[in-house]
Structure formats: C-alpha cells, structure tokens
Design an enzyme around this catalytic site. Structure first.
Site, PDB file in Angstrom:
ATOM      1  N   CYS A  66      27.072  34.049  33.045  1.00 13.48           N
ATOM      2  CA  CYS A  66      25.768  33.455  32.986  1.00 13.48           C
ATOM      3  C   CYS A  66      25.799  32.717  31.572  1.00 13.48           C
ATOM      4  CB  CYS A  66      24.555  34.505  33.068  1.00 13.48           C
ATOM      5  SG  CYS A  66      24.987  35.882  32.064  1.00 13.48           S
ATOM      6  N   GLU A 113      21.708  46.212  28.866  1.00 17.08           N
ATOM      7  CA  GLU A 113      21.524  45.004  28.198  1.00 17.08           C
ATOM      8  C   GLU A 113      19.873  44.983  27.746  1.00 17.08           C
ATOM      9  OE1 GLU A 113      24.820  42.277  30.696  1.00 17.08           O
ATOM     10  OE2 GLU A 113      22.717  42.231  31.416  1.00 17.08           O
TER      11      GLU A 113
END
Length: 635
Positions: free
Chosen positions: A399, A303
């Site tokens: 998240c 990421e």
C-alpha cells in the site's frame, strides 16, 4: 482553484523522479518484473478476473488498490509530464479493469476470482468498499488529467450498484467498510460529476459508522486472526458514532481516511458538529499521539494508536501510509479553516514521516518508520519483527509505495488555498501558481531554497490591480521572522491563526519577502513520553535530524550531548545536493574501557566524540547500521 508548477531544487527532483523512474518502476513491480522483489500479481489478478488469463488470485484481498493508486499517481504525473506512452499504458489498464467488471457493476478481483460466494460478507477485513474508493479516486484523477471518461463511467456504474445494495432506505443493508476510504472518494466523485447521490452515499457511510450494536461484531472475521482486543470495534473507529469519539483510536491509516472524509463532508455541507468532532481528535493526535517526525500509530500489532504519550522509538510502527493520511487530513482541515497549526503538522509529516518511506533513488521503501533502529535487535527480537533496518524493493502488502507516488505527484495541491478574503500560503517551495481569488486571476511565483534556507520571495502578478489578502504561514518552529513588501519592512503585521496577513491592492510585479531564520533547535518530549526522558532531538526548519552509525560508529545510545554544546550546520558531502548536516562536540561511553563487568559502581569517564546528524527522512541511503533520533543530554 490553483494550478501549481513546482520548480525548486528539493522537490522538483523528487517529482521528476516520480515521472521518469518511480512510476515505471512501480508498474514493473505490479507486473512482477522486479528481480528479488516480493510478488505483486496485481495486474495478473485483473487479467484472470477479465477472463484473459488462467490462474489463481494471489496477494492481499485489497491488491486491486495498488493498481488504482498507481493509476492515480500516473494521472497526476500526466498533468506536469505529458506522456503518450504512459497514457497508452494507462488506457490499456483501464480497458482491462472494464473487462474485469461484472455484469451487475461489481468490481473486485479477489471476490470475483477467489471467493465469489463471499461477496459483501466480510466488511471487517474484506476491503471491498476500500478498493472501490481507491478506484474512484483514480478515475477522478484520470478524468481531470485527460478528459477521458471511461474509468469514471466504470466507477459510476459500480457506485450505482453499491447504492442498490446498501444505504439508509428500507430493504437495503445497513453496513459500511471496516477500512475507510470510499467516504472521501465519493466526495471527490461528487465534485467531478455534480451528482448528489454520490455525496449522499458518503454521508450515509459516515453517519452509519459506530452505531450500536455494530454489525461488524457479528461477522466471522471480526477480531481477525488473533481474536484479541486490538482488533475490536475501536480498531475500525466503529466503537461509537463519529461525533462521539473523543480521541484517535484504532488502525491509524483507517482513522486518517475517516477524518479526511469527515472534513470533506463538513466542507460540502457546513456541518459544524463534524468540525467539532474533528477538533477533538485533532487535539488527541497532534497533542498526545504523534511522533516528532509526523509518524502516527505507535503499535505494530494492529498498526494502531494505543494511549496518550505512548511513543516508543525502537518498536514504533509509524506506517508510511499513516503519515500520508495525516497529510491528506491536514490539507482538508486547512480548506475548512486556514490554521497554521494544521499546516505545521502537514509540513512535519511531509518532510519527515512521508519522505523517510522512500529511498533517494526511488526504488526502495519503508513500510515502518521507527525513530531508533538496532539491526541486531531487528534480527533477534520478536517484538522488532515489523522493523526493517534497510528499505526493500517492494512489499507483498504494497500500500505504501504507490501512496507515496500519488502524494508527491499531486504535491502542488497542498501549497495554497483560497477563500473569500484571499490566498493562503501553507508550504514554502519554489513554484509558479495560477490562482483564482474571487473573480480575479493571479499568478504567484515563489522562489526559495527551502527547507535548507528560510528566505522566501513571492512575486504577485494579478491580471489587473485588485485588492485581496495574502496570508503567509509563520511556521511554529520559527521564533523570529521578518516580512517585507517591495523592500519595505512590514513593522506590525497582522497575524491571525499562524498566518501573517497582508491586505492591499496588488499590482503587477509586487514582491513579498519572508525571512524565516533556521537555527538548530533542541526539542524535548512531554515528560510522560517515558522513552525520551533526559533526551533531546534536533530540528532545523522543518527537518528532524538523526544520528547514523555510518557517521558516528556503533552504539548510538552511548552518545551524549552537553546542554551547552554548540551545534553547527555543515555540508553533507555524500548526501543530496544542497542538503545540510549538523555537527557538534559530544561524548560517548567508553565501551572499550569498561572491561568484562556487566555492572559496576561509580561514574565511568566518557570520551570525546564529534557527533554528526543528518535529516531523518534521508537516513538509510548509504550503508546499513544503527539510527537514532533522540540523543541523551547531559549537564
């Protein structure tokens, strides 16, 4: 200090939706009450840690942070939408959190329930301080919204325990979290409590990061599962001290939270070396490592950022949380220095990279935000496995959904800022703001149909006549603009760092009018962005546009747009009220006429095609199919 009530058609509906639908929906998701959605178990984990339920911990190590971010979003919502029912639910959650807190002040359900023997043994990926940071942010938001101290007292007790374990003093552990978050949260806590120890701890964590040799490299989990270079020290922004990092590296969300914390610390301490360091990474992000949508972090594996101009479209990661983090960072940079370039990036991320992460009905989400989607490639190719062709109801690693909620419910905080000279207008949206400029109280009423129309009116209502400056951002996308005060054109306005500065003695009822024409613009990528060579993207005002299969049929890559084609605005009948679509006469490859040959020599004629583009942030709300931002351009 500003208190802003947003009223416009574009944003008010989304913020209303947060209060009416999204916050209740997310509460149900956290309690596993959404049929077909991935399990959260986040609230149940707190019940188990509190001794109120039996069972095993379930979810990610940072599952607690989902509850914290939901509490923060709900707190901001209470300010605009008082709700005794919601507040009662929140009080119950806070009571539960208090019961889950350990006798020494420690608070983390994973390491309380699942691995109590491993407390403070995994800073690379344990997320203990990260979860503490989100709980601190929730506590400050709830205290400011309600005046209730219970959660604030809980986190202060936790921070006292953390201070007893780690810090610069002799005998304490010289550590910091692999995932930044607590650093910026501690500055918020300092501002709420006035207790210097909270600011000192934030500064310690920032100063300690990147010192070599790094303790992270000695941890068993360092490198994570894959044990490859993508999870090295730079993944944690720990490869060098923060002032010596020349460009944005590593996990994109972690980087944004670090830079936001550095800006907060610089604002409190006046540390110019931190500001200089932020200037370097700002040039890296905005100049070489950001998508046109405000997405950042191009690689799905880890990421993370990769290298300059590496911005692939169909395998882009561009996590929703990373764009949200970019907004957080730019907001703090604007507090350090009103600079239109920061506000331009904040706006770009907000209207494109953030809003693409949530469906128009508020119940479905994207974690990943590519700029090109081929559903068949998503199904059949391993390198596309992180891409979803449709938004989903929830994530096991959730998240992003509560992060969107806490940003949108606090959006009023991002519109204005003040300094000794006056007030700066960073974002244009209809609102009424109560602002303190020096010793003067001023109300500003902003009226506009932005982002669909660039006609902005601001009514100035000071409590008494007083002199100050109003700085209005002139967006970087706007080539020609006009400014008037009380109907009289300002012929040679003073423009400083992207803001038109109007200084005068303001009196009741003065009116500023800013006209920002919004022609359709063709945007080109830097020549080193290989994937976009020979292509163009369409932007109108702050909105980036894309093609969808729903409007254009399959094989969007086969559509090409003449350099001389006229691109027109059009109503979007099956889109949100007031939304603007784009139309143009284009061409597309005649796949049906190609035949069975895989390759052939010579030109093959294209067929006419009426192209239709819609705002990127709103794609995927009708029927599933292909999507593309960048379009082939022909002579």
């Amino acid at each position: 200090m500003e208190r802003v009530s947003i009223r416009d058609r574009f944003w008010r509906g989304r913020i209303d939706q947060m209060a009416r639908e999204v916050i209740p929906y997310q509460w149900n998701a956290l309690n596993d009450n959404i049929p077909g959605a991935e399990s959260s178990h986040a609230v149940e984990n707190f019940k188990i840690a509190a001794g109120l339920a039996n069972g095993k911990f379930y979810g990610e190590r940072f599952q607690d942070s989902d509850v914290a971010k939901w509490l923060e979003a709900a707190s901001y919502s209470l300010v605009s939408y008082p709700s005794p029912e919601l507040e009662k639910v929140m009080d119950g959650v806070i009571d539960l959190i208090g019961r889950a807190q350990q006798e020494d002040g420690y608070l983390n359900t994973f390491f309380t329930v699942a691995q109590p023997e491993n407390r403070w043994k995994d800073f690379s990926h344990g997320h203990e301080l990260y979860c503490a940071g989100h709980m601190i942010e929730a506590a400050v938001a709830y205290y400011q919204a309600t005046g209730k101290r219970k959660l604030l007292d809980i986190v202060c007790r936790y921070v006292d325990y953390i201070i007893s374990v780690m810090g610069p003093e002799e005998g304490k552990r010289k550590v910091y979290c692999g995932h930044e978050e607590i650093e910026l949260a501690l500055v918020k806590l300092y501002r709420a409590t006035g207790d210097e120890k909270h600011l000192r701890l934030s500064r310690y964590f920032i100063e300690e990061r990147g010192k070599q040799p790094s303790f992270l490299a000695e941890e068993e989990t360092f490198g994570w599962i894959f044990k490859d270079k993508w999870f090295g020290l730079d993944y944690h922004q720990a490869h060098a001290p923060v002032r010596e990092q020349p460009h944005a590296d590593g996990h994109a969300v972690r980087a944004m939270y670090l830079y936001a914390a550095m800006a907060d610390l610089a604002a409190e301490t006046g540390d110019s070396t931190l500001i200089d360091a932020l200037g370097k990474v700002w040039q890296s992000v905005a100049g070489r490592r950001m998508y046109i949508t405000g997405g950042i972090g191009s690689q799905g594996h880890a990421e993370r950022f990769t290298f300059d101009y590496d911005l692939p479209n169909d395998v882009a990661y561009a996590e929703t949380c990373a764009s949200i983090g970019l907004v957080f960072w730019m907001h703090r940079m604007l507090r350090l220095e009103p600079n239109g370039a920061y506000a331009d990036v904040m706006e770009r991320a907000l209207y494109n990279g953030v809003l693409s992460g949530i469906s128009l009905d508020g119940t479905r989400y994207f974690y990943v935000n590519p700029l090109e989607v081929h559903p068949e490639a998503v199904r059949e190719r391993a390198d596309h496995k992180h891409v979803k062709p449709e938004r989903v109801h929830w994530f096991g690693c959730a998240c992003c959904p509560p992060n969107i909620a806490r940003l949108l419910t606090s959006l009023g905080q991002y519109v204005y800022s003040t300094d000794v000279r006056g007030v700066y207008v960073h974002l244009y949206m209809e609102n009424e703001a109560a602002i303190t400029v020096g010793s003067h109280k001023v109300t500003i009423a902003q009226k506009t149909e932005y982002p669909w129309d660039g006609d902005v009116t601001l009514e100035v209502h000071p409590e008494r006549e007083c002199e100050f400056t109003v700085g209005l951002r002139i967006p970087g996308w706007c080539k020609a603009w006009m400014l008037m005060v009380n109907g009289t054109p300002v012929l040679e306005p003073d423009v400083a760092r992207g803001y038109a500065m109007i200084r005068r003695a303001w009196k009741e009822g003065d009116v500023i009018r800013l006209l920002l024409p919004m022609p359709v613009e063709r945007v080109k990528a830097h020549p080193l962005v290989r994937e976009n060579a020979g292509k163009t993207a369409l932007q109108r005002g702050p909105m980036v546009y894309c093609l969808e299969e729903t409007d254009n049929g399959p094989n969007l890559a086969g559509i090409s747009l003449s350099k001389s084609a006229d691109i027109r605005t059009a109503s979007w009948e099956d889109g949100p009220e007031g939304a603007v679509a784009l139309e143009a006469e284009a061409c597309r490859d005649d796949v049906a006429g190609w035949g069975q040959q895989l390759y052939r020599i010579g030109e093959f004629p294209a067929v006419p095609h009426r192209m239709r583009a819609v705002p990127y942030s709103m794609w995927g709300n009708r029927r599933p199919g292909e999507m593309a931002v960048w379009i082939r351009e022909r002579g």
